[in-house]
Write a protein that holds these residues in place. Structure first.
Motif, PDB file in Angstrom:
ATOM      1  N   GLY A  73     -52.175 110.705  23.932  1.00  0.00           N
ATOM      2  CA  GLY A  73     -53.379 109.879  23.922  1.00  0.00           C
ATOM      3  C   GLY A  73     -53.319 108.682  23.003  1.00  0.00           C
ATOM      4  N   THR A  74     -52.226 108.541  22.232  1.00  0.00           N
ATOM      5  CA  THR A  74     -52.120 107.420  21.290  1.00  0.00           C
ATOM      6  C   THR A  74     -51.580 106.165  21.953  1.00  0.00           C
ATOM      7  OG1 THR A  74     -51.796 108.925  19.416  1.00  0.00           O
ATOM      8  CG2 THR A  74     -51.064 106.644  19.139  1.00  0.00           C
ATOM      9  N   ILE A  75     -50.561 106.313  22.769  1.00  0.00           N
ATOM     10  CA  ILE A  75     -49.885 105.145  23.355  1.00  0.00           C
ATOM     11  C   ILE A  75     -50.701 104.417  24.429  1.00  0.00           C
ATOM     12  CG2 ILE A  75     -47.788 104.349  24.505  1.00  0.00           C
ATOM     13  CD1 ILE A  75     -47.407 105.304  21.639  1.00  0.00           C
ATOM     14  N   PRO A  76     -51.372 105.125  25.378  1.00  0.00           N
ATOM     15  CA  PRO A  76     -52.095 104.411  26.440  1.00  0.00           C
ATOM     16  C   PRO A  76     -53.107 103.369  25.966  1.00  0.00           C
ATOM     17  CG  PRO A  76     -51.861 106.708  27.042  1.00  0.00           C
ATOM     18  CD  PRO A  76     -51.360 106.580  25.631  1.00  0.00           C
ATOM     19  N   PRO A  77     -53.958 103.643  24.950  1.00  0.00           N
ATOM     20  CA  PRO A  77     -54.880 102.598  24.488  1.00  0.00           C
ATOM     21  C   PRO A  77     -54.163 101.377  23.925  1.00  0.00           C
ATOM     22  CG  PRO A  77     -55.600 104.738  23.702  1.00  0.00           C
ATOM     23  CD  PRO A  77     -54.232 104.933  24.253  1.00  0.00           C
ATOM     24  N   ILE A  78     -53.023 101.589  23.260  1.00  0.00           N
ATOM     25  CA  ILE A  78     -52.256 100.461  22.726  1.00  0.00           C
ATOM     26  C   ILE A  78     -51.707  99.610  23.859  1.00  0.00           C
ATOM     27  CG2 ILE A  78     -50.250  99.804  21.349  1.00  0.00           C
ATOM     28  CD1 ILE A  78     -50.617 102.361  19.748  1.00  0.00           C
ATOM     29  N   ILE A  79     -51.154 100.270  24.887  1.00  0.00           N
ATOM     30  CA  ILE A  79     -50.624  99.529  26.039  1.00  0.00           C
ATOM     31  C   ILE A  79     -51.741  98.774  26.750  1.00  0.00           C
ATOM     32  CG2 ILE A  79     -49.531  99.784  28.297  1.00  0.00           C
ATOM     33  CD1 ILE A  79     -47.994 102.163  27.191  1.00  0.00           C
ATOM     34  N   MET A  80     -52.900  99.436  26.927  1.00  0.00           N
ATOM     35  CA  MET A  80     -54.030  98.772  27.571  1.00  0.00           C
ATOM     36  C   MET A  80     -54.476  97.558  26.767  1.00  0.00           C
ATOM     37  SD  MET A  80     -56.299  98.449  29.920  1.00  0.00           S
ATOM     38  CE  MET A  80     -56.123  99.960  30.871  1.00  0.00           C
ATOM     39  N   ALA A  81     -54.542  97.696  25.443  1.00  0.00           N
ATOM     40  CA  ALA A  81     -54.944  96.570  24.600  1.00  0.00           C
ATOM     41  C   ALA A  81     -53.941  95.427  24.685  1.00  0.00           C
ATOM     42  CB  ALA A  81     -55.098  97.039  23.150  1.00  0.00           C
ATOM     43  N   LEU A  82     -52.648  95.745  24.714  1.00  0.00           N
ATOM     44  CA  LEU A  82     -51.616  94.707  24.833  1.00  0.00           C
ATOM     45  C   LEU A  82     -51.731  93.972  26.166  1.00  0.00           C
ATOM     46  CD1 LEU A  82     -48.521  96.605  23.381  1.00  0.00           C
ATOM     47  CD2 LEU A  82     -49.735  94.698  22.315  1.00  0.00           C
ATOM     48  N   LEU A  83     -51.964  94.703  27.235  1.00  0.00           N
ATOM     49  CA  LEU A  83     -52.092  94.080  28.557  1.00  0.00           C
ATOM     50  C   LEU A  83     -53.327  93.182  28.616  1.00  0.00           C
ATOM     51  CD1 LEU A  83     -51.166  97.109  30.853  1.00  0.00           C
ATOM     52  CD2 LEU A  83     -49.752  95.114  30.338  1.00  0.00           C
ATOM     53  N   LEU A  84     -54.433  93.664  28.078  1.00  0.00           N
ATOM     54  CA  LEU A  84     -55.653  92.856  28.079  1.00  0.00           C
ATOM     55  C   LEU A  84     -55.495  91.631  27.178  1.00  0.00           C
ATOM     56  CD1 LEU A  84     -58.386  95.651  27.907  1.00  0.00           C
ATOM     57  CD2 LEU A  84     -57.820  94.217  29.867  1.00  0.00           C
ATOM     58  N   ASN A  85     -54.807  91.784  26.069  1.00  0.00           N
ATOM     59  CA  ASN A  85     -54.608  90.669  25.142  1.00  0.00           C
ATOM     60  C   ASN A  85     -53.728  89.582  25.752  1.00  0.00           C
ATOM     61  OD1 ASN A  85     -54.942  89.602  22.346  1.00  0.00           O
ATOM     62  ND2 ASN A  85     -52.722  89.819  22.302  1.00  0.00           N
ATOM     63  N   GLU A  86     -52.799  89.981  26.614  1.00  0.00           N
ATOM     64  CA  GLU A  86     -51.895  89.019  27.243  1.00  0.00           C
ATOM     65  C   GLU A  86     -52.477  88.401  28.511  1.00  0.00           C
ATOM     66  OE1 GLU A  86     -48.913  87.886  26.107  1.00  0.00           O
ATOM     67  OE2 GLU A  86     -49.471  88.965  24.281  1.00  0.00           O
ATOM     68  N   CYS A  87     -53.570  88.989  29.008  1.00  0.00           N
ATOM     69  CA  CYS A  87     -54.183  88.479  30.239  1.00  0.00           C
ATOM     70  C   CYS A  87     -54.859  87.133  29.973  1.00  0.00           C
ATOM     71  CB  CYS A  87     -55.200  89.493  30.769  1.00  0.00           C
ATOM     72  SG  CYS A  87     -55.993  88.992  32.313  1.00  0.00           S
ATOM     73  N   ARG A  88     -54.571  86.166  30.797  1.00  0.00           N
ATOM     74  CA  ARG A  88     -55.128  84.819  30.620  1.00  0.00           C
ATOM     75  C   ARG A  88     -56.314  84.547  31.542  1.00  0.00           C
ATOM     76  NH1 ARG A  88     -53.112  85.736  26.764  1.00  0.00           N
ATOM     77  NH2 ARG A  88     -51.320  84.769  25.719  1.00  0.00           N
ATOM     78  N   LEU A  89     -56.560  85.427  32.519  1.00  0.00           N
ATOM     79  CA  LEU A  89     -57.718  85.291  33.401  1.00  0.00           C
ATOM     80  C   LEU A  89     -58.907  85.990  32.747  1.00  0.00           C
ATOM     81  CD1 LEU A  89     -56.081  85.976  36.874  1.00  0.00           C
ATOM     82  CD2 LEU A  89     -56.698  83.767  35.889  1.00  0.00           C
ATOM     83  N   ARG A  90     -59.803  85.250  32.173  1.00  0.00           N
ATOM     84  CA  ARG A  90     -60.884  85.829  31.385  1.00  0.00           C
ATOM     85  C   ARG A  90     -61.770  86.751  32.219  1.00  0.00           C
ATOM     86  NH1 ARG A  90     -63.067  85.052  26.499  1.00  0.00           N
ATOM     87  NH2 ARG A  90     -65.277  85.515  26.211  1.00  0.00           N
ATOM     88  N   TRP A  91     -62.104  86.358  33.443  1.00  0.00           N
ATOM     89  CA  TRP A  91     -62.986  87.180  34.277  1.00  0.00           C
ATOM     90  C   TRP A  91     -62.321  88.514  34.624  1.00  0.00           C
ATOM     91  CZ3 TRP A  91     -61.351  88.890  39.006  1.00  0.00           C
ATOM     92  CH2 TRP A  91     -60.265  88.219  39.587  1.00  0.00           C
ATOM     93  N   PHE A  92     -61.005  88.477  34.871  1.00  0.00           N
ATOM     94  CA  PHE A  92     -60.283  89.703  35.198  1.00  0.00           C
ATOM     95  C   PHE A  92     -60.200  90.614  33.972  1.00  0.00           C
ATOM     96  CE2 PHE A  92     -56.339  92.167  35.658  1.00  0.00           C
ATOM     97  CZ  PHE A  92     -56.594  92.788  36.879  1.00  0.00           C
ATOM     98  N   LYS A  93     -59.941  90.018  32.820  1.00  0.00           N
ATOM     99  CA  LYS A  93     -59.861  90.778  31.572  1.00  0.00           C
ATOM    100  C   LYS A  93     -61.196  91.451  31.267  1.00  0.00           C
ATOM    101  CE  LYS A  93     -59.098  90.103  26.588  1.00  0.00           C
ATOM    102  NZ  LYS A  93     -58.712  89.123  25.539  1.00  0.00           N
ATOM    103  N   THR A  94     -62.289  90.719  31.417  1.00  0.00           N
ATOM    104  CA  THR A  94     -63.613  91.272  31.147  1.00  0.00           C
ATOM    105  C   THR A  94     -63.951  92.400  32.106  1.00  0.00           C
ATOM    106  OG1 THR A  94     -64.348  89.108  30.352  1.00  0.00           O
ATOM    107  CG2 THR A  94     -66.048  90.720  30.888  1.00  0.00           C
ATOM    108  N   THR A  95     -63.616  92.209  33.385  1.00  0.00           N
ATOM    109  CA  THR A  95     -63.906  93.229  34.395  1.00  0.00           C
ATOM    110  C   THR A  95     -63.151  94.517  34.119  1.00  0.00           C
ATOM    111  OG1 THR A  95     -64.272  91.508  36.063  1.00  0.00           O
ATOM    112  CG2 THR A  95     -63.877  93.756  36.854  1.00  0.00           C
ATOM    113  N   VAL A  96     -61.851  94.395  33.858  1.00  0.00           N
ATOM    114  CA  VAL A  96     -61.027  95.573  33.596  1.00  0.00           C
ATOM    115  C   VAL A  96     -61.484  96.281  32.321  1.00  0.00           C
ATOM    116  CG1 VAL A  96     -58.699  96.361  33.004  1.00  0.00           C
ATOM    117  CG2 VAL A  96     -59.022  94.675  34.819  1.00  0.00           C
TER     118      VAL A  96
END
Length: 286
Positions: A73-96
């Motif tokens: 349960g430790t790694i998935p939130p970190i990976i999710m945060a990294l993916l969201l942080n790298e996302c440049r489409l603001r609407w997609f990031k907010t939705t996800v």
């Protein structure tokens, strides 16, 4: 500004600590804490717990489930945060981000209904697919082979987005000039993640790990009590569920207090030990 928080912790965290003495008494509700007689010997209720035929199984299940949740349960939130942080489409990031942290606000009762709809042996969606493919239905919720995986997987799904929020906040505090300098040097986005983002949130990762270690003896009472059944007691019955049945439902409050004190002491040792260990890498709570 600190006063309301201090008052809250004094009233609801420190004052109730006097109730610890119940663990060393033969507590009777009508007599109250002070008038109830002392246990003879003073470790009577601890001895009852340690000599219980279920002690080894309870400790094993509690530790295994907690370690599974900690490791997986430790790694998935970190990976999710990294993916969201790298996302440049603001609407997609907010939705996800919204969709992933919404399950955090659902009660385990609702999630139990979702799991039944998915994994029920008679009408579950997954078993319908298995039978449609020519296979035989599987009792996921009543199987000792699958139940722990369902516990861990459902908790990861429930808290994935909520946990990512903390790491996203830590990433937002990283100096943006570090990324600019890395781009000038020709670093790829993956290199920037590895050499800037992850080191920048290392202290938060260590902090959360230390806090989780302090609760490693909990294993999630609400979740397990709602999801488990007598067929999976062998792999799902933990300290808290046993205390609820044996200590509280049978009104043996002294036994429940003894087990609670035992868990707290283990949590204290783990927090202090992990904090001292983390200081060797320059991190720590205090």
């Amino acid at each position: 500004m600190l006063l309301p928080g201090i008052v809250y912790f004094i009233i609801f965290r420190y004052v109730p600590m006097y109730g610890i003495i119940i663990a060393f008494k033969d507590y009777q509700m009508l007599d109250g804490i002070w008038k109830s007689g002392w246990a003879d010997p003073w470790y009577k209720h601890f001895e009852i717990f340690f000599n219980s035929p279920y002690f080894g199984q309870l400790m094993g299940n509690t530790m295994i489930i907690s370690v599974y949740k900690l490791v997986f349960g430790t790694i998935p939130p970190i990976i999710m945060a990294l993916l969201l942080n790298e996302c440049r489409l603001r609407w997609f990031k907010t939705t996800v981000q919204t969709l992933t942290y919404m399950p955090h606000f659902l009660s385990w009762v609702i999630i139990y209904g979702v799991l039944i709809a998915l994994f029920s042996q008679s009408s579950g969606l997954v078993n319908n697919w298995i039978e449609g493919a020519g296979g035989k239905s599987i009792g996921f919720m009543t199987s000792t082979d699958y139940f722990r995986a369902i516990l861990v997987g459902s908790e990861i799904w429930k808290d994935l987005g909520w946990g990512a929020i903390i790491y996203l906040a830590a990433m937002a505090a990283i100096d943006p000039t570090l990324y600019e300098a890395a781009r000038v040097d020709g670093a790829s986005r993956l290199r920037m993640v590895w050499h800037i983002t992850l080191p920048g949130i290392r202290n938060v990762i260590v902090l959360l790990l230390i806090l989780k270690l302090g609760h490693i003896m909990d294993a999630g009472f609400d979740q397990i009590y709602i999801l488990y059944n007598i067929q999976v007691y062998a792999v799902a019955d933990i300290l808290d569920t046993w205390v609820f049945r044996t200590g509280l439902q049978q009104l043996n409050f002294s036994l429940g207090a003894a087990v609670g004190l035992f868990k707290s002491l283990i949590g204290l040792v783990l927090v202090v030990g992990s904090n001292q260990l983390s200081k060797k890498w320059g991190e720590g709570i205090w």
